[in-house]
Design a protein around this motif. Structure first.
Motif, short mmCIF file in Angstrom:
data_model
loop_
_atom_site.label_atom_id
_atom_site.label_comp_id
_atom_site.label_asym_id
_atom_site.label_seq_id
_atom_site.Cartn_x
_atom_site.Cartn_y
_atom_site.Cartn_z
N SER A 35 26.06 -16.70 17.11
CA SER A 35 26.30 -17.43 15.86
C SER A 35 26.17 -18.94 16.08
O SER A 35 26.77 -19.50 17.00
CB SER A 35 27.69 -17.06 15.36
OG SER A 35 28.03 -17.87 14.30
N PRO A 66 15.95 -16.49 9.57
CA PRO A 66 17.05 -15.52 9.49
C PRO A 66 16.88 -14.32 10.41
O PRO A 66 17.86 -13.84 10.98
CB PRO A 66 17.05 -15.09 8.01
CG PRO A 66 15.83 -15.67 7.38
CD PRO A 66 15.29 -16.72 8.29
N ARG A 67 15.65 -13.90 10.61
CA ARG A 67 15.44 -12.74 11.51
C ARG A 67 15.76 -13.11 12.96
O ARG A 67 16.33 -12.31 13.70
CB ARG A 67 14.00 -12.23 11.41
CG ARG A 67 13.75 -11.37 10.18
CD ARG A 67 12.30 -10.90 10.10
NE ARG A 67 11.93 -9.94 11.13
CZ ARG A 67 10.67 -9.54 11.36
NH1 ARG A 67 9.67 -10.04 10.65
NH2 ARG A 67 10.41 -8.65 12.29
N GLU A 96 19.57 -13.36 13.70
CA GLU A 96 20.26 -12.07 13.91
C GLU A 96 20.30 -11.67 15.39
O GLU A 96 21.15 -10.88 15.80
CB GLU A 96 19.53 -10.95 13.15
CG GLU A 96 19.86 -10.91 11.68
CD GLU A 96 18.98 -9.90 10.94
OE1 GLU A 96 18.43 -8.99 11.60
OE2 GLU A 96 18.83 -10.06 9.73
#
Ligand SMILES: Cc1cc2nc3c(=O)[nH]c(=O)nc-3n(C[C@H](O)[C@H](O)[C@H](O)COP(=O)(O)O)c2cc1C
Length: 403
Positions: free
Chosen positions: A373, A365-366, A369
């Protein structure tokens, strides 16, 4: 008593703290990093042996480095394989075997040459094969052999069929023997956006993109993520062990194995390199601490920009092989333009480790970011203008890896 003057030139050189007594490599490097002082090494007899054992005064010599000298002279398909073995591979594992036929080369995976839990899904292994395929293709063209590449599932990963053609020289082929992973410090100088864009050519490699991270805020965020991933890897004992297994600590090991990571590939100045080779080999723990320090104070601190090769199909073997081809193409293009490149894949190594151990995903997830997308990261590297050139890493010869 032998007195060795220190170099004072580069403030960004590592200055790791070392709680252990004695002149370990790390203590020596710390002393060198302080600059201006004088390092005194006792015991010339032992030192003399170590000079011989690590070939400290003649880096890059011996049979293990011969493939860098003969790749151009070897004609035909054996010469194409001699060029392929100079490609990058994870931890310099060289996980390839080649089969030369009349008008074709088969590329096989040697699954035993792996980095274990560092690459639990064998993604890097396949990308390393892709790097070799890219070199092979360039070398066939330069030899007047037009290559057609077919990627295959299974142990035979690719077939390259050739037909006679005019030789097609290329700048990328010309710098094949000059491409090296540069883990040293880079200058405090940006790489222009158009230069970064010009490094990427995805022709014939579908489903891949390169995302550049050059602006200070996301670059710093990725730097922190790389440091955190390096720390997590060192804290994971099995990953740390698997990482260290490919480190070749002396010249004897290098000449015997002709693979793996060496002191000569760490981007030290010639002086620091020679001194570090004279000292006792580091333990795994010392190596981990040293790598962590380098990641924080040199690798991320001096990166001008990061490139991330992304895809929407990261588990597809064809995508991985093509990503390796793209990586090698980018590195060769960078080399031809005087831009240094350093592969830095600890984040994806942690992502795969978390995935295969069923741990909660923290790195995926990091990293997401920082990426567009839906873009999944496959490979990460930093680029910049290097403070110094680096030497070659050892290689097995074409004959040693040909069936
Ligand atoms: C798929 C792949 C992953 C790699 N990951 C890393 C990495 O995370 N850190 C690093 O320092 N080098 C990494 N490397 C670089 C290799 O260690 C390097 O290619 C090998 O040691 C041979 O050295 P050379 O590239 O200078 O010829 C990677 C290379 C490949 C192809």
């Amino acid at each position: 008593m032998t007195t060795i003057p220190t170099e004072t030139r580069n403030a960004t050189e590592p200055q790791p703290a070392d709680p252990e007594p004695g002149w370990t490599r790390r203590r020596m490097l710390r002393a060198l990093g302080l600059g201006g002082a004088t390092v005194v090494v006792a015991g010339t007899g032992a030192l003399g042996y170590r000079v011989y054992d690590t070939a400290a005064l003649s880096p890059g010599r011996g049979d293990a480095y011969d493939p860098w000298r003969h790749w151009r002279d070897t004609p035909g398909l054996l010469g194409a394989v001699a060029s392929a073995v100079l490609a990058a591979s994870p931890h310099n594992t060289q996980p390839w075997v080649f089969g030369i036929r009349d008008q074709a080369v088969d590329v096989f995976l040697d699954g035993t040459r792996n980095t274990g839990t560092v690459d639990p899904l064998a993604r890097e292994q396949h990308m390393g094969i892709g790097c070799a395929i890219e070199n092979l293709v360039l070398a066939c063209r330069a030899r007047g052999l037009r290559p057609t590449v077919t990627l295959l599932p299974g142990e035979r990963l690719a077939e390259i069929v050739v037909t006679a053609d005019q030789p097609v020289p290329s700048r990328l082929y010309d710098v094949l023997g000059e491409r090296h992973t540069n883990r040293g410090p880079y200058e405090d100088r940006t790489v222009p956006a158009e230069t970064l864009t010009g490094l990427v050519d995805t022709a014939g490699l579908p489903g891949l993109a390169v995302h550049w991270i050059a602006d200070p805020t996301p670059r710093a965020a990725l730097g922190r993520l790389l440091v955190d991933a390096a720390k997590a890897l060192c804290d994971d004992e099995q990953q740390s062990r698997d990482n260290f297994a490919w480190f070749r600590s002396d010249n004897d090991e290098i000449q015997r194995h002709r693979d793996g990571l060496t002191l000569g590939g760490q981007g030290f100045s010639p002086f620091v390199l020679a001194m570090s080779k004279l000292l006792p080999a580091s333990s795994r723990e010392q190596g981990d601490r040293f790598w962590l320090k380098q990641t924080a104070t040199v690798h991320t601190a001096t990166a001008a920009a990061y490139g991330v090769i992304t895809t929407r199909t990261p588990d597809d073997r064809t995508t991985q092989l093509n990503a390796g081809r793209l990586l090698q193409r980018i590195h060769l293009t960078a080399t031809s333009q005087g831009v240094a490149l350093h592969h830095m894949n600890q984040i994806t190594e942690r992502i795969d480790r978390e995935r295969t151990t069923g741990s909660a995903p923290t790195f995926a997830p990091r990293f997401a970011e920082l990426l567009p997308s839906g873009a999944q990261p496959l490979l990460t590297f930093r680029v910049g203008y290097a403070v110094r050139r680096v030497g070659a890493s050892p290689r097995r010869s074409a004959a040693q890896v040909t069936r």
